[in-house]
Enzyme design. Structure first.
Site, PDB file in Angstrom:
ATOM      1  N   TYR A  98       6.372  -8.390   8.625  1.00  0.00           N
ATOM      2  CA  TYR A  98       5.998  -6.980   8.707  1.00  0.00           C
ATOM      3  C   TYR A  98       6.224  -6.443  10.120  1.00  0.00           C
ATOM      4  O   TYR A  98       6.125  -7.183  11.099  1.00  0.00           O
ATOM      5  CB  TYR A  98       4.504  -6.783   8.400  1.00  0.00           C
ATOM      6  N   ARG A 142      -3.915  -5.253   7.423  1.00  0.00           N
ATOM      7  CA  ARG A 142      -4.967  -4.299   7.816  1.00  0.00           C
ATOM      8  C   ARG A 142      -6.147  -5.042   8.445  1.00  0.00           C
ATOM      9  O   ARG A 142      -6.725  -4.595   9.437  1.00  0.00           O
ATOM     10  CB  ARG A 142      -5.448  -3.516   6.593  1.00  0.00           C
ATOM     11  N   ASP A 148      -6.854   1.435   7.430  1.00  0.00           N
ATOM     12  CA  ASP A 148      -5.555   2.062   7.685  1.00  0.00           C
ATOM     13  C   ASP A 148      -5.748   3.571   7.826  1.00  0.00           C
ATOM     14  O   ASP A 148      -6.876   4.072   7.762  1.00  0.00           O
ATOM     15  CB  ASP A 148      -4.522   1.705   6.607  1.00  0.00           C
ATOM     16  N   ASP A 185       0.837  -1.197   0.000  1.00  0.00           N
ATOM     17  CA  ASP A 185       0.000   0.000   0.000  1.00  0.00           C
ATOM     18  C   ASP A 185       0.872   1.246   0.000  1.00  0.00           C
ATOM     19  O   ASP A 185       1.997   1.210   0.519  1.00  0.00           O
ATOM     20  CB  ASP A 185      -0.881   0.024   1.258  1.00  0.00           C
TER      21      ASP A 185
END
Length: 308
Positions: free
Chosen positions: A77, A183, A91, A49
């Site tokens: 992550y 997310r 987000d 993203d």
């Protein structure tokens, strides 16, 4: 009639581990780097993203043919989650659609829900995702204000660790399988805690065999170009087989190399009994990716001789 002239770039092959900057789409980052390299052919392996930073492997030339293997690879992550606010996109880019006081949530509360989200779990892809519904991307429908039924997917969270708690925000380290939406993970954790949540920061630190220390920033690319020209840029590329470094290697003699390049499975002494392998021919030249078949032979799957 004369032939239409096509602009041809440099025919280079290799993998660049780009540290994608904040605010740039994965495709915009790819196009910028492709332009720097004057590359004829390039592709990225799994979008990040715009809000996310970190590892975006870019494949040039023949390396684009192994990008599917990197898409299928595990990822790691670093995630910052904000409690008490649910957003339209899950987000910080989205609009806040619900606010709930979250001051009462403690570090112990967050630690208590982590086991629920570890191991094999079901996840519903977010509306703001590239998953297709009847030929259209979900995010295209979401932008029109539509919400459609989605099918839950089975994904695996191999490791989930709380690394910092400073209410109403906390940091997680996530090691997950392909197809995991971080997310959605944050949003689902917010639901489990009863206060809602969204991702306020996201950084990808690993894709398959590639780790954070190998990443290169846009600034480093510019510097390499200015100091050493195109050779400086080319020095930053990894060989194709680096993308498959987590697979065992098999080494073939001249005869076996010949037959496997013709598409035939071959017998290799002491080869693994299952799974994927890197195939090396004469003089330890990397010649492609293979898989052990039912008969225990090394079967060709992606051979460089057939890539183009």
């Amino acid at each position: 009639m004369g032939k239409r002239r096509r602009r041809r770039g440099r025919n280079i092959t290799g993998i660049l581990l780009l540290d994608k900057p904040l605010g740039l789409t994965s495709n915009a980052a790819l196009q910028e780097v492709k332009h720097l390299y004057k590359a004829q052919k390039a592709g990225h392996t799994g979008s990040l993203d715009p809000l996310a930073t970190g590892m975006l492997p870019l494949c040039f030339g023949n390396a684009t043919k192994i990008s599917a293997f990197l898409l299928d690879a595990d990822k790691r992550y670093q995630v910052r989650v904000k409690l008490g606010e649910t957003t339209s996109t899950a987000d910080a880019e989205g609009e806040i659609i619900e606010s709930t006081p979250a001051d009462h949530i403690t570090e112990a509360d967050v630690l208590a829900v982590l086991p629920r989200f570890t191991g094999e779990i079901e996840q519903l892809p977010p509306m703001y995702s590239a998953v297709k519904h009847k030929g259209q991307r979900l995010y295209q429908l979401a932008r029109q204000g539509m919400e459609v039924e989605r099918e839950a997917r089975r994904i695996t969270i191999f490791d989930l660790r709380l690394t910092r708690f400073e209410g109403p925000e906390f940091d997680l380290e996530v090691h997950c399988s392909k197809g995991t939406y971080v997310r959605t993970l944050a949003e689902d954790m917010g639901k489990a805690l009863g206060v809602g949540a969204h991702v306020s920061g996201l950084r990808r630190t690993q894709v398959g065999p590639f780790r954070e220390e190998g990443m290169v920033t846009m600034e480093q690319l510019q510097q390499a170009l200015e100091e050493e020209g195109m050779q400086g840029l080319d020095n930053l590329l990894l060989p194709i087989e680096a993308g498959l470094a987590h697979w065992p290697a098999v080494h073939l003699g001249a005869d076996s190399s010949f037959y496997i390049k013709q598409g035939q499975a071959v017998q290799v002494p002491k080869a693994p009994t299952e799974g994927w392998v890197r195939i090396y021919g004469v003089d330890d030249e990397f010649i492609g990716a293979g898989e052990i078949d039912e008969d225990g032979l090394v079967a060709p799957r992606r051979m460089l001789a057939n890539l183009g």
